[in-house]
Design a protein around this motif. Structure first.
Motif, mmCIF file in Angstrom:
data_model
loop_
_atom_site.group_PDB
_atom_site.id
_atom_site.type_symbol
_atom_site.label_atom_id
_atom_site.label_comp_id
_atom_site.label_asym_id
_atom_site.label_seq_id
_atom_site.Cartn_x
_atom_site.Cartn_y
_atom_site.Cartn_z
ATOM 1 N N LEU A 1 20.841 -2.243 -3.429
ATOM 2 C CA LEU A 1 21.720 -1.206 -3.950
ATOM 3 C C LEU A 1 23.161 -1.582 -3.623
ATOM 4 C CD1 LEU A 1 22.283 1.705 -5.014
ATOM 5 C CD2 LEU A 1 22.007 2.457 -2.640
ATOM 6 N N VAL A 2 24.041 -1.530 -4.625
ATOM 7 C CA VAL A 2 25.470 -1.774 -4.425
ATOM 8 C C VAL A 2 26.214 -0.520 -4.860
ATOM 9 C CG1 VAL A 2 27.468 -3.175 -5.046
ATOM 10 C CG2 VAL A 2 25.201 -4.247 -4.854
ATOM 11 N N ALA A 3 26.837 0.175 -3.894
ATOM 12 C CA ALA A 3 27.585 1.393 -4.200
ATOM 13 C C ALA A 3 29.053 1.178 -3.868
ATOM 14 C CB ALA A 3 27.036 2.571 -3.406
ATOM 15 N N ASP A 4 29.878 1.169 -4.911
ATOM 16 C CA ASP A 4 31.320 0.964 -4.757
ATOM 17 C C ASP A 4 31.998 1.581 -5.973
ATOM 18 O OD1 ASP A 4 33.945 0.003 -4.417
ATOM 19 O OD2 ASP A 4 33.252 -1.938 -3.677
ATOM 20 N N ASP A 5 33.028 2.380 -5.740
ATOM 21 C CA ASP A 5 33.718 3.013 -6.860
ATOM 22 C C ASP A 5 34.634 2.049 -7.607
ATOM 23 O OD1 ASP A 5 35.291 3.175 -4.419
ATOM 24 O OD2 ASP A 5 36.697 4.416 -5.527
ATOM 25 N N ASP A 6 34.923 0.901 -7.022
ATOM 26 C CA ASP A 6 35.742 -0.132 -7.677
ATOM 27 C C ASP A 6 34.827 -0.942 -8.594
ATOM 28 O OD1 ASP A 6 36.918 -2.666 -8.288
ATOM 29 O OD2 ASP A 6 38.261 -2.470 -6.579
ATOM 30 N N GLN A 7 34.943 -0.704 -9.895
ATOM 31 C CA GLN A 7 34.029 -1.322 -10.859
ATOM 32 C C GLN A 7 34.045 -2.845 -10.787
ATOM 33 O OE1 GLN A 7 34.600 -0.131 -14.945
ATOM 34 N NE2 GLN A 7 33.008 -1.494 -15.694
ATOM 35 N N ILE B 1 24.206 -1.790 0.099
ATOM 36 C CA ILE B 1 25.589 -2.167 0.402
ATOM 37 C C ILE B 1 26.464 -1.017 -0.070
ATOM 38 C CG2 ILE B 1 27.436 -3.841 -0.006
ATOM 39 C CD1 ILE B 1 25.175 -5.849 -0.807
ATOM 40 N N LEU B 2 27.221 -0.413 0.849
ATOM 41 C CA LEU B 2 28.007 0.777 0.525
ATOM 42 C C LEU B 2 29.462 0.586 0.902
ATOM 43 C CD1 LEU B 2 25.663 3.400 2.270
ATOM 44 C CD2 LEU B 2 25.529 2.615 -0.100
ATOM 45 N N ASP B 3 30.346 0.950 -0.009
ATOM 46 C CA ASP B 3 31.773 1.012 0.319
ATOM 47 C C ASP B 3 32.009 2.304 1.092
ATOM 48 O OD1 ASP B 3 34.511 0.418 0.359
ATOM 49 O OD2 ASP B 3 34.855 1.468 -1.536
ATOM 50 N N VAL B 4 32.846 2.253 2.120
ATOM 51 C CA VAL B 4 33.121 3.450 2.915
ATOM 52 C C VAL B 4 33.917 4.471 2.114
ATOM 53 C CG1 VAL B 4 34.363 4.333 4.932
ATOM 54 C CG2 VAL B 4 32.925 2.290 5.145
ATOM 55 N N ILE C 1 24.453 -1.998 4.732
ATOM 56 C CA ILE C 1 25.700 -2.690 5.065
ATOM 57 C C ILE C 1 26.826 -1.810 4.565
ATOM 58 C CG2 ILE C 1 27.112 -4.740 4.659
ATOM 59 C CD1 ILE C 1 24.405 -6.165 3.880
ATOM 60 N N LEU C 2 27.746 -1.441 5.434
ATOM 61 C CA LEU C 2 28.926 -0.695 5.011
ATOM 62 C C LEU C 2 30.113 -1.638 4.996
ATOM 63 C CD1 LEU C 2 27.060 1.779 5.571
ATOM 64 C CD2 LEU C 2 29.160 2.997 6.055
ATOM 65 N N MET C 3 31.045 -1.401 4.071
ATOM 66 C CA MET C 3 32.211 -2.276 3.927
ATOM 67 C C MET C 3 33.448 -1.428 3.695
ATOM 68 S SD MET C 3 31.294 -3.816 0.180
ATOM 69 C CE MET C 3 30.894 -2.693 -1.154
ATOM 70 N N SER C 4 34.599 -1.931 4.183
ATOM 71 C CA SER C 4 35.850 -1.202 4.005
ATOM 72 C C SER C 4 37.037 -2.135 4.180
ATOM 73 C CB SER C 4 35.958 -0.064 5.020
ATOM 74 O OG SER C 4 37.201 0.585 4.884
ATOM 75 N N ALA C 5 38.085 -1.859 3.409
ATOM 76 C CA ALA C 5 39.340 -2.591 3.562
ATOM 77 C C ALA C 5 40.091 -2.106 4.795
ATOM 78 C CB ALA C 5 40.208 -2.423 2.316
#
Length: 141
Positions: free
Chosen positions: A14-20, A59-62, A86-90
Motif C-alpha cells: 500500500l502506498v498512501a501519499d497525497d502528492d500524486q 508506506i504512508l506519508d505523514v 513505513i512512515l515518511m516525511s519531509a
C-alpha cells in the motif's frame, strides 16, 4: 535485472501519499520489481483499501489531508495488527519519528526518499514478516 521474481509476485504494498507524482513514482518503483502496489491519495482511502485487500507492507506519508499518516497508521494497526508500516516525511525530526514508531510504524524514512533505501526496507520487512526469500536472478534461455 532489477525485478524480483518468484514468490514475491504474491506480495502487495500500500502506498498512501497525497502528492500524486510522488505516489506514482513509488508505485512504479515497486511494480517494476514485481510487487503489486495499491495507491491511495489519503488516509481514508488507505483504510478502505486495507479493509478489502490483503496487504503485506504499507508506506504512508505523514502529512496528508484528513487523517495524517500517524493517525492512519494507528487505524491500520487496528485492522491488520501485523501489517508492517513505513512512515515518511519531509519534516523528519526526532519527535515525529518517535510518534510514528509509537503509533506502530516499523520504520520511518525522511523525504526526499532514497528509493533504493525504501526498496531495501520493503524487502527487509517482507523477509522478517512474510516468506520472502529475496531477489532472484531470472535465467535467460
Amino acid at each position: 535485472c532489477g525485478r524480483w521474481f518468484g514468490v514475491v509476485d504474491m506480495f502487495s504494498v500500500l502506498v498512501a501519499d497525497d502528492d500524486q507524482g510522488h505516489r506514482e513514482s513509488l508505485v512504479d518503483a515497486l511494480t517494476e520489481r514485481g510487487l503489486v502496489a495499491h495507491a491511495a491519495e489519503s488516509g481514508d482511502r488507505a483504510i478502505a483499501i486495507a479493509r478489502r485487500t490483503v496487504l503485506h507492507v504499507g508506506i504512508l506519508d505523514v502529512h496528508m489531508p484528513g487523517l495524517t499518516g500517524i493517525e492512519t497508521c494507528r487505524r491500520l494497526r487496528e485492522i491488520v495488527a501485523t501489517l508492517p508500516l513505513i512512515l515518511m516525511s519531509a519534516e523528519a525530526d526526532e519527535e515525529m519519528k518517535h510518534d510514528a514508531l509509537h503509533a506502530g510504524a516499523a520504520s520511518f524514512l525522511a523525504k526526499p526518499l532514497d528509493v533504493g533505501r525504501l526498496l531495501r526496507t520493503v524487502e527487509d520487512l517482507l523477509r522478517s514478516h512474510h516468506d520472502f526469500r529475496g531477489p532472484t536472478r531470472r535465467h535467460r534461455f
